[in-house]
Design a protein around this motif. Structure first.
Motif, PDB file in Angstrom:
ATOM      1  N   GLY A  92      -5.260 -17.316  -1.500  1.00  0.00           N
ATOM      2  CA  GLY A  92      -5.597 -17.902  -0.208  1.00  0.00           C
ATOM      3  C   GLY A  92      -7.069 -17.700   0.138  1.00  0.00           C
ATOM      4  O   GLY A  92      -7.694 -16.724  -0.285  1.00  0.00           O
ATOM      5  N   VAL A  93      -7.596 -18.640   0.899  1.00  0.00           N
ATOM      6  CA  VAL A  93      -9.016 -18.556   1.259  1.00  0.00           C
ATOM      7  C   VAL A  93      -9.228 -18.146   2.713  1.00  0.00           C
ATOM      8  O   VAL A  93     -10.368 -18.052   3.159  1.00  0.00           O
ATOM      9  N   ASP A  94      -8.156 -17.854   3.438  1.00  0.00           N
ATOM     10  CA  ASP A  94      -8.277 -17.363   4.813  1.00  0.00           C
ATOM     11  C   ASP A  94      -8.405 -15.843   4.753  1.00  0.00           C
ATOM     12  O   ASP A  94      -7.444 -15.099   4.967  1.00  0.00           O
ATOM     13  N   ILE A  95      -9.613 -15.393   4.422  1.00  0.00           N
ATOM     14  CA  ILE A  95      -9.849 -13.968   4.203  1.00  0.00           C
ATOM     15  C   ILE A  95     -11.020 -13.478   5.050  1.00  0.00           C
ATOM     16  O   ILE A  95     -11.860 -14.268   5.483  1.00  0.00           O
ATOM     17  N   ASP A  96     -11.044 -12.178   5.282  1.00  0.00           N
ATOM     18  CA  ASP A  96     -12.186 -11.513   5.880  1.00  0.00           C
ATOM     19  C   ASP A  96     -12.734 -10.533   4.853  1.00  0.00           C
ATOM     20  O   ASP A  96     -11.966  -9.775   4.245  1.00  0.00           O
ATOM     21  N   VAL A  97     -14.024 -10.563   4.683  1.00  0.00           N
ATOM     22  CA  VAL A  97     -14.696  -9.620   3.797  1.00  0.00           C
ATOM     23  C   VAL A  97     -15.498  -8.680   4.675  1.00  0.00           C
ATOM     24  O   VAL A  97     -16.279  -9.125   5.525  1.00  0.00           O
ATOM     25  N   THR A  98     -15.294  -7.375   4.500  1.00  0.00           N
ATOM     26  CA  THR A  98     -15.999  -6.392   5.311  1.00  0.00           C
ATOM     27  C   THR A  98     -16.688  -5.376   4.416  1.00  0.00           C
ATOM     28  O   THR A  98     -16.319  -5.178   3.263  1.00  0.00           O
ATOM     29  N   GLY A  99     -17.675  -4.747   4.985  1.00  0.00           N
ATOM     30  CA  GLY A  99     -18.423  -3.717   4.278  1.00  0.00           C
ATOM     31  C   GLY A  99     -19.899  -4.047   4.279  1.00  0.00           C
ATOM     32  O   GLY A  99     -20.315  -5.145   4.644  1.00  0.00           O
ATOM     33  N   SER A 100     -20.657  -3.097   3.885  1.00  0.00           N
ATOM     34  CA  SER A 100     -22.108  -3.248   3.859  1.00  0.00           C
ATOM     35  C   SER A 100     -22.569  -3.580   2.449  1.00  0.00           C
ATOM     36  O   SER A 100     -21.990  -3.107   1.478  1.00  0.00           O
ATOM     37  N   ASP A 101     -23.617  -4.385   2.359  1.00  0.00           N
ATOM     38  CA  ASP A 101     -24.200  -4.643   1.045  1.00  0.00           C
ATOM     39  C   ASP A 101     -25.569  -3.964   0.935  1.00  0.00           C
ATOM     40  O   ASP A 101     -26.418  -4.370   0.162  1.00  0.00           O
ATOM     41  N   ASP A 102     -25.742  -2.891   1.703  1.00  0.00           N
ATOM     42  CA  ASP A 102     -26.999  -2.152   1.696  1.00  0.00           C
ATOM     43  C   ASP A 102     -27.127  -1.261   0.461  1.00  0.00           C
ATOM     44  O   ASP A 102     -26.137  -0.780  -0.082  1.00  0.00           O
ATOM     45  N   VAL A 103     -28.357  -1.045   0.075  1.00  0.00           N
ATOM     46  CA  VAL A 103     -28.691  -0.052  -0.941  1.00  0.00           C
ATOM     47  C   VAL A 103     -29.596   0.951  -0.234  1.00  0.00           C
ATOM     48  O   VAL A 103     -30.627   0.576   0.316  1.00  0.00           O
ATOM     49  N   VAL A 104     -29.184   2.222  -0.229  1.00  0.00           N
ATOM     50  CA  VAL A 104     -29.915   3.245   0.502  1.00  0.00           C
ATOM     51  C   VAL A 104     -30.272   4.384  -0.438  1.00  0.00           C
ATOM     52  O   VAL A 104     -29.394   4.960  -1.085  1.00  0.00           O
ATOM     53  N   LEU A 105     -31.553   4.687  -0.503  1.00  0.00           N
ATOM     54  CA  LEU A 105     -32.005   5.876  -1.220  1.00  0.00           C
ATOM     55  C   LEU A 105     -31.808   7.032  -0.244  1.00  0.00           C
ATOM     56  O   LEU A 105     -32.608   7.252   0.640  1.00  0.00           O
ATOM     57  N   GLU A 106     -30.694   7.739  -0.383  1.00  0.00           N
ATOM     58  CA  GLU A 106     -30.323   8.768   0.590  1.00  0.00           C
ATOM     59  C   GLU A 106     -31.153  10.030   0.468  1.00  0.00           C
ATOM     60  O   GLU A 106     -31.471  10.657   1.465  1.00  0.00           O
ATOM     61  N   SER A 107     -31.445  10.433  -0.762  1.00  0.00           N
ATOM     62  CA  SER A 107     -32.234  11.645  -0.913  1.00  0.00           C
ATOM     63  C   SER A 107     -32.997  11.629  -2.223  1.00  0.00           C
ATOM     64  O   SER A 107     -32.587  11.006  -3.195  1.00  0.00           O
ATOM     65  N   VAL A 108     -34.119  12.319  -2.182  1.00  0.00           N
ATOM     66  CA  VAL A 108     -34.956  12.518  -3.363  1.00  0.00           C
ATOM     67  C   VAL A 108     -35.197  14.019  -3.462  1.00  0.00           C
ATOM     68  O   VAL A 108     -35.717  14.623  -2.524  1.00  0.00           O
ATOM     69  N   THR A 109     -34.778  14.612  -4.556  1.00  0.00           N
ATOM     70  CA  THR A 109     -35.011  16.035  -4.776  1.00  0.00           C
ATOM     71  C   THR A 109     -36.263  16.167  -5.619  1.00  0.00           C
ATOM     72  O   THR A 109     -36.384  15.523  -6.660  1.00  0.00           O
ATOM     73  N   MET A 110     -37.173  16.998  -5.144  1.00  0.00           N
ATOM     74  CA  MET A 110     -38.441  17.171  -5.840  1.00  0.00           C
ATOM     75  C   MET A 110     -38.626  18.614  -6.276  1.00  0.00           C
ATOM     76  O   MET A 110     -38.153  19.540  -5.606  1.00  0.00           O
ATOM     77  N   ALA A 111     -39.298  18.797  -7.394  1.00  0.00           N
ATOM     78  CA  ALA A 111     -39.579  20.124  -7.904  1.00  0.00           C
ATOM     79  C   ALA A 111     -40.768  20.690  -7.146  1.00  0.00           C
ATOM     80  O   ALA A 111     -41.700  19.981  -6.780  1.00  0.00           O
ATOM     81  N   ASN A 112     -40.724  21.986  -6.932  1.00  0.00           N
ATOM     82  CA  ASN A 112     -41.838  22.707  -6.307  1.00  0.00           C
ATOM     83  C   ASN A 112     -42.229  23.782  -7.305  1.00  0.00           C
ATOM     84  O   ASN A 112     -41.412  24.638  -7.646  1.00  0.00           O
ATOM     85  N   ALA A 113     -43.462  23.763  -7.785  1.00  0.00           N
ATOM     86  CA  ALA A 113     -43.921  24.681  -8.828  1.00  0.00           C
ATOM     87  C   ALA A 113     -43.700  26.131  -8.444  1.00  0.00           C
ATOM     88  O   ALA A 113     -43.475  26.982  -9.302  1.00  0.00           O
ATOM     89  N   GLU A 114     -43.758  26.469  -7.181  1.00  0.00           N
ATOM     90  CA  GLU A 114     -43.623  27.867  -6.753  1.00  0.00           C
ATOM     91  C   GLU A 114     -42.187  28.252  -6.425  1.00  0.00           C
ATOM     92  O   GLU A 114     -41.797  29.387  -6.616  1.00  0.00           O
ATOM     93  N   LEU A 115     -41.371  27.297  -5.958  1.00  0.00           N
ATOM     94  CA  LEU A 115     -40.046  27.645  -5.453  1.00  0.00           C
ATOM     95  C   LEU A 115     -38.903  27.103  -6.280  1.00  0.00           C
ATOM     96  O   LEU A 115     -37.765  27.358  -5.968  1.00  0.00           O
TER      97      LEU A 115
END
Length: 118
Positions: A92-115
């Motif tokens: 059937g074509v009587d449908i609802d499509v839900t949800g996000s089509d976003d792409v999110v860079l949630e976090s970037v972990t970086m090295a710290n030479a001292e820590l």
């Protein structure tokens, strides 16, 4: 969705955010159309080669869109592109499509030479 362009954009954003620091990890949330996580992960690794994000661990969180059919009442995640235009159960074509089509860079972990990793 074109995984190559998506992967390149993710790496570009991570490199900008890192501002010259070495990136050790990326967490990316991808909603919407089905993507192959292995292809996206490999694409990120290829795009990151030769940058501060080379060899970064990649954590993908996939959130597929869902389809709800008004004809048969079925609902569930969209697993292929056809489910975005017709119900996978009854066609059937009587449908609802839900949800996000976003792409999110949630976090970037970086090295710290001292820590160590930050």
């Amino acid at each position: 969705m074109h995984e190559t362009g998506l992967s390149e954009a993710i790496v570009e954003a991570a490199v900008r955010r890192a501002a010259g620091r070495r990136v050790t990890g990326l967490r990316v949330r991808i909603g919407g159309h089905p993507v192959d996580p292995e292809v996206v992960t490999q694409g990120i690794q290829v795009a990151a080669a030769g940058t501060v994000a080379a060899d970064a661990a990649v954590d993908l969180v996939l959130e597929p869109m869902t389809v709800q059919c008004h004809d048969c009442g079925s609902s569930g995640p969209i697993t292929d592109h056809l489910a975005m235009v017709a119900c996978p159960q009854c066609g059937g074509v009587d449908i609802d499509v839900t949800g996000s089509d976003d792409v999110v860079l949630e976090s970037v972990t970086m090295a710290n030479a001292e820590l160590g990793a930050v």
